[in-house]
Design an enzyme around this catalytic site. Structure first.
Site, PDB file in Angstrom:
ATOM      1  N   ASN A  88       0.853  -1.182   0.000  1.00 44.86           N
ATOM      2  CA  ASN A  88       0.000   0.000   0.000  1.00 44.86           C
ATOM      3  C   ASN A  88       0.893   1.237   0.000  1.00 44.86           C
ATOM      4  OD1 ASN A  88      -2.472  -1.448   0.171  1.00 44.86           O
ATOM      5  ND2 ASN A  88      -2.078  -1.816   2.333  1.00 44.86           N
ATOM      6  N   HIS A 101       6.778  -1.726   3.249  1.00 43.60           N
ATOM      7  CA  HIS A 101       6.604  -3.144   3.576  1.00 43.60           C
ATOM      8  C   HIS A 101       5.805  -3.836   2.483  1.00 43.60           C
ATOM      9  CE1 HIS A 101       3.377  -0.806   5.487  1.00 43.60           C
ATOM     10  NE2 HIS A 101       2.574  -1.833   5.262  1.00 43.60           N
TER      11      HIS A 101
HETATM   12  P1  AMP Z   1      -0.456  -0.944   5.782  1.00 44.66           P
HETATM   13  O1  AMP Z   1      -1.900  -0.641   6.051  1.00 44.66           O
HETATM   14  O2  AMP Z   1      -0.177  -1.484   4.415  1.00 44.66           O
HETATM   15  O3  AMP Z   1       0.440   0.216   6.154  1.00 44.66           O
HETATM   16  O4  AMP Z   1      -0.118  -2.170   6.740  1.00 44.66           O
HETATM   17  C1  AMP Z   1       0.359  -2.048   8.044  1.00 44.66           C
HETATM   18  C2  AMP Z   1       0.246  -3.412   8.652  1.00 44.66           C
HETATM   19  O5  AMP Z   1       1.057  -3.448   9.808  1.00 44.66           O
HETATM   20  C3  AMP Z   1      -1.174  -3.802   9.082  1.00 44.66           C
HETATM   21  O6  AMP Z   1      -1.566  -4.996   8.414  1.00 44.66           O
HETATM   22  C4  AMP Z   1      -1.042  -4.006  10.594  1.00 44.66           C
HETATM   23  O7  AMP Z   1      -1.835  -5.059  11.085  1.00 44.66           O
HETATM   24  C5  AMP Z   1       0.440  -4.286  10.743  1.00 44.66           C
HETATM   25  N1  AMP Z   1       1.016  -3.957  12.050  1.00 44.66           N
HETATM   26  C6  AMP Z   1       0.893  -2.795  12.726  1.00 44.66           C
HETATM   27  N2  AMP Z   1       1.581  -2.858  13.878  1.00 44.66           N
HETATM   28  C7  AMP Z   1       2.176  -4.073  13.928  1.00 44.66           C
HETATM   29  C8  AMP Z   1       3.035  -4.726  14.862  1.00 44.66           C
HETATM   30  N3  AMP Z   1       3.422  -4.146  15.999  1.00 44.66           N
HETATM   31  N4  AMP Z   1       3.438  -5.995  14.583  1.00 44.66           N
HETATM   32  C9  AMP Z   1       3.045  -6.599  13.436  1.00 44.66           C
HETATM   33  N5  AMP Z   1       2.243  -6.029  12.508  1.00 44.66           N
HETATM   34  C10 AMP Z   1       1.819  -4.779  12.748  1.00 44.66           C
END
Ligand code: AMP
Length: 115
Positions: A88, A101
């Site tokens: 994203n 990511h």
């Molecule tokens: P995005 O919306 O593409 O920025 O994705 C961010 C992702 O990070 C989401 O799927 C969240 O569930 C994940 N996320 C946020 N905080 C953590 C964390 N501490 N450990 C693992 N995943 C996380």
């Protein structure tokens, strides 16, 4: 390292997470809120805010990250059935963490949702 970034804190070990792979260039850990049976985030160890911030010097790192994603998919046993890689970028795409990511999603038949 960006001290305000939760993924930088995961990479450094300051914030606990389920890390499944780490080397000098990338880190992979399980998403805290999984959207599929396999939901892993693969990130560069270098803080890059998004695809929009990728520089020429990062080109090999991005290729390396995708090769790591493919290897992890194989190790998770989802390569043959197939999987999805999503990045994203920006507000309209719903990016919530501003450290580049790749989501690795698999382990079930994924719906083709483009929005
Ligand atoms: P995005 O919306 O593409 O920025 O994705 C961010 C992702 O990070 C989401 O799927 C969240 O569930 C994940 N996320 C946020 N905080 C953590 C964390 N501490 N450990 C693992 N995943 C996380």
């Amino acid at each position: 390292m960006n001290h305000d970034c939760i993924f930088c804190k995961i990479i450094s070990g300051e914030l606990p997470s389920a890390i499944i792979f780490q080397d000098e260039r990338v880190t992979a850990f399980r998403d805290i809120n999984p959207a599929a049976p396999t939901h892993i985030l693969i990130v560069p160890n270098k803080h890059i805010a998004s695809v929009e911030a990728v520089e020429e010097a990062d080109e090999s790192l991005i290729g390396y990250l995708y090769r790591a994603a493919s290897r992890i998919a194989r190790e998770e046993g989802i390569s043959e059935a197939g999987y999805r890689l999503i990045t994203n970028t920006g507000a309209n795409a719903g990016q919530t963490v501003f450290h580049l990511h790749v989501h690795l999603l698999g382990g079930k038949m994924l719906k083709l949702a483009l929005d």
